[in-house]
Design a protein around this motif. Structure first.
Motif, PDB file in Angstrom:
ATOM      1  N   SER A  13       0.995  -1.086   0.015  1.00 15.39           N
ATOM      2  CA  SER A  13      -0.188   0.110   0.008  1.00 15.39           C
ATOM      3  C   SER A  13       1.045   1.285   0.025  1.00 15.39           C
ATOM      4  CB  SER A  13      -0.925   0.062   1.164  1.00 15.39           C
ATOM      5  OG  SER A  13      -1.829   1.150   1.285  1.00 15.39           O
ATOM      6  N   ARG A  14       0.549   2.192  -0.750  1.00 17.03           N
ATOM      7  CA  ARG A  14       1.188   3.393  -0.695  1.00 17.03           C
ATOM      8  C   ARG A  14       0.669   4.675   0.188  1.00 17.03           C
ATOM      9  NH1 ARG A  14       2.293   4.267  -7.263  1.00 17.03           N
ATOM     10  NH2 ARG A  14       3.648   2.593  -7.379  1.00 17.03           N
ATOM     11  N   ALA A  15      -0.641   4.189   0.678  1.00 13.85           N
ATOM     12  CA  ALA A  15      -1.272   5.027   1.770  1.00 13.85           C
ATOM     13  C   ALA A  15      -1.292   4.449   2.984  1.00 13.85           C
ATOM     14  CB  ALA A  15      -2.664   5.478   1.210  1.00 13.85           C
ATOM     15  N   VAL A  16      -1.245   5.163   4.103  1.00  9.28           N
ATOM     16  CA  VAL A  16      -1.580   4.410   5.514  1.00  9.28           C
ATOM     17  C   VAL A  16      -2.836   4.112   5.912  1.00  9.28           C
ATOM     18  CG1 VAL A  16      -1.398   5.059   8.010  1.00  9.28           C
ATOM     19  CG2 VAL A  16       0.111   6.077   6.521  1.00  9.28           C
ATOM     20  N   GLY A  17      -2.959   2.770   6.357  1.00  9.05           N
ATOM     21  CA  GLY A  17      -4.366   2.423   6.554  1.00  9.05           C
ATOM     22  C   GLY A  17      -4.925   1.691   5.338  1.00  9.05           C
ATOM     23  N   MET A  18      -4.224   1.417   4.169  1.00 15.05           N
ATOM     24  CA  MET A  18      -4.901   0.759   3.269  1.00 15.05           C
ATOM     25  C   MET A  18      -4.006  -0.687   3.153  1.00 15.05           C
ATOM     26  SD  MET A  18      -5.647   3.254   0.023  1.00 15.05           S
ATOM     27  CE  MET A  18      -6.369   1.869  -0.680  1.00 15.05           C
ATOM     28  N   GLN A  19      -4.663  -1.701   2.726  1.00 14.56           N
ATOM     29  CA  GLN A  19      -4.209  -3.044   2.857  1.00 14.56           C
ATOM     30  C   GLN A  19      -3.505  -3.456   1.503  1.00 14.56           C
ATOM     31  OE1 GLN A  19      -7.335  -5.594   3.253  1.00 14.56           O
ATOM     32  NE2 GLN A  19      -7.587  -5.477   5.261  1.00 14.56           N
ATOM     33  N   GLU A  20      -2.385  -4.263   1.524  1.00 13.93           N
ATOM     34  CA  GLU A  20      -1.674  -4.499   0.443  1.00 13.93           C
ATOM     35  C   GLU A  20      -2.521  -5.529  -0.398  1.00 13.93           C
ATOM     36  OE1 GLU A  20       1.825  -7.004   1.044  1.00 13.93           O
ATOM     37  OE2 GLU A  20       0.609  -8.641   1.642  1.00 13.93           O
ATOM     38  N   ARG A  21      -2.246  -5.546  -1.665  1.00 11.84           N
ATOM     39  CA  ARG A  21      -3.091  -6.128  -2.669  1.00 11.84           C
ATOM     40  C   ARG A  21      -2.147  -7.284  -3.043  1.00 11.84           C
ATOM     41  NH1 ARG A  21      -6.253  -2.935  -6.933  1.00 11.84           N
ATOM     42  NH2 ARG A  21      -7.600  -4.973  -6.694  1.00 11.84           N
ATOM     43  N   VAL A  22      -3.101  -8.520  -3.267  1.00 12.23           N
ATOM     44  CA  VAL A  22      -2.322  -9.612  -3.849  1.00 12.23           C
ATOM     45  C   VAL A  22      -3.132 -10.195  -4.999  1.00 12.23           C
ATOM     46  CG1 VAL A  22      -1.419 -12.269  -3.118  1.00 12.23           C
ATOM     47  CG2 VAL A  22      -1.291 -10.263  -1.427  1.00 12.23           C
ATOM     48  N   GLY A  23      -2.315 -10.482  -6.174  1.00 16.50           N
ATOM     49  CA  GLY A  23      -3.037 -10.960  -7.259  1.00 16.50           C
ATOM     50  C   GLY A  23      -2.341 -11.949  -7.973  1.00 16.50           C
ATOM     51  N   GLU A  24      -3.042 -12.516  -9.028  1.00 11.06           N
ATOM     52  CA  GLU A  24      -2.290 -13.854  -9.640  1.00 11.06           C
ATOM     53  C   GLU A  24      -1.745 -13.073 -11.136  1.00 11.06           C
ATOM     54  OE1 GLU A  24      -3.220 -18.220 -11.589  1.00 11.06           O
ATOM     55  OE2 GLU A  24      -4.744 -17.246 -10.311  1.00 11.06           O
ATOM     56  N   ILE A  25      -0.661 -13.359 -11.568  1.00 11.73           N
ATOM     57  CA  ILE A  25      -0.199 -13.046 -12.904  1.00 11.73           C
ATOM     58  C   ILE A  25      -0.768 -14.087 -13.794  1.00 11.73           C
ATOM     59  CG2 ILE A  25       1.685 -12.757 -14.274  1.00 11.73           C
ATOM     60  CD1 ILE A  25       3.279 -11.977 -11.937  1.00 11.73           C
ATOM     61  N   VAL A  26      -1.823 -13.630 -14.847  1.00 11.72           N
ATOM     62  CA  VAL A  26      -2.577 -14.139 -15.613  1.00 11.72           C
ATOM     63  C   VAL A  26      -2.086 -14.197 -17.307  1.00 11.72           C
ATOM     64  CG1 VAL A  26      -4.725 -14.392 -14.658  1.00 11.72           C
ATOM     65  CG2 VAL A  26      -4.265 -12.557 -16.141  1.00 11.72           C
ATOM     66  N   GLY A  52       6.873  -1.921  -9.623  1.00 12.49           N
ATOM     67  CA  GLY A  52       8.012  -1.005  -8.965  1.00 12.49           C
ATOM     68  C   GLY A  52       8.693  -1.624  -7.625  1.00 12.49           C
ATOM     69  N   PRO A  53       9.300  -0.754  -6.802  1.00 10.09           N
ATOM     70  CA  PRO A  53       9.908  -1.302  -5.779  1.00 10.09           C
ATOM     71  C   PRO A  53       9.277  -1.748  -4.521  1.00 10.09           C
ATOM     72  CG  PRO A  53      10.248   1.085  -5.714  1.00 10.09           C
ATOM     73  CD  PRO A  53       9.575   0.686  -7.052  1.00 10.09           C
ATOM     74  N   ASP A  54       7.806  -1.547  -4.507  1.00 14.08           N
ATOM     75  CA  ASP A  54       6.904  -1.718  -3.700  1.00 14.08           C
ATOM     76  C   ASP A  54       6.268  -3.180  -4.049  1.00 14.08           C
ATOM     77  OD1 ASP A  54       5.439  -0.643  -5.633  1.00 14.08           O
ATOM     78  OD2 ASP A  54       3.967   0.215  -4.565  1.00 14.08           O
ATOM     79  N   CYS A  55       6.765  -3.926  -5.201  1.00 13.47           N
ATOM     80  CA  CYS A  55       6.154  -4.913  -5.519  1.00 13.47           C
ATOM     81  C   CYS A  55       7.206  -6.201  -5.107  1.00 13.47           C
ATOM     82  CB  CYS A  55       5.831  -5.012  -6.846  1.00 13.47           C
ATOM     83  SG  CYS A  55       4.469  -3.867  -7.454  1.00 13.47           S
ATOM     84  N   VAL A  56       6.455  -7.635  -4.586  1.00 10.58           N
ATOM     85  CA  VAL A  56       7.189  -8.727  -4.567  1.00 10.58           C
ATOM     86  C   VAL A  56       6.488  -9.864  -5.469  1.00 10.58           C
ATOM     87  CG1 VAL A  56       7.796 -10.516  -3.058  1.00 10.58           C
ATOM     88  CG2 VAL A  56       7.824  -7.999  -2.259  1.00 10.58           C
ATOM     89  N   ILE A  57       7.335 -10.631  -6.216  1.00 15.03           N
ATOM     90  CA  ILE A  57       6.812 -11.665  -7.050  1.00 15.03           C
ATOM     91  C   ILE A  57       7.049 -12.829  -6.012  1.00 15.03           C
ATOM     92  CG2 ILE A  57       7.043 -13.056  -8.897  1.00 15.03           C
ATOM     93  CD1 ILE A  57       5.935 -10.547  -9.653  1.00 15.03           C
ATOM     94  N   GLU A  58       6.051 -13.900  -5.859  1.00 15.58           N
ATOM     95  CA  GLU A  58       5.901 -15.095  -5.324  1.00 15.58           C
ATOM     96  C   GLU A  58       5.732 -16.258  -6.275  1.00 15.58           C
ATOM     97  OE1 GLU A  58       3.344 -14.383  -2.250  1.00 15.58           O
ATOM     98  OE2 GLU A  58       4.530 -13.690  -1.082  1.00 15.58           O
TER      99      GLU A  58
END
Length: 64
Positions: A13-26, A52-58
């Protein structure tokens, strides 16, 4: 950054109080696993992501 179809991407999240988002690469649209990626989130929304730098690939679950 490299990814394959089925991997998950976590977007911090780039804003305080917002949750991180998780998605599937299609879909991987770059050469050799490079961005951009078409990502589907749990709410069904699909969007093109240039991570960007705030993303992680699993790595996704291995195919049976």
């Amino acid at each position: 950054m490299r990814a394959t179809v089925g991997d998950n991407i976590r977007l911090a999240s780039r804003a305080v109080g917002m949750q991180e988002r998780v998605g599937e690469i299609v879909e991987v649209r770059g050469a050799d696993g490079a961005p951009p990626y078409l990502v589907r989130f749990s709410d069904g929304h699909e969007t093109l992501v240039y991570p960007g730098p705030d993303c992680v690939i699993e790595a996704g679950a291995p195919a049976d």
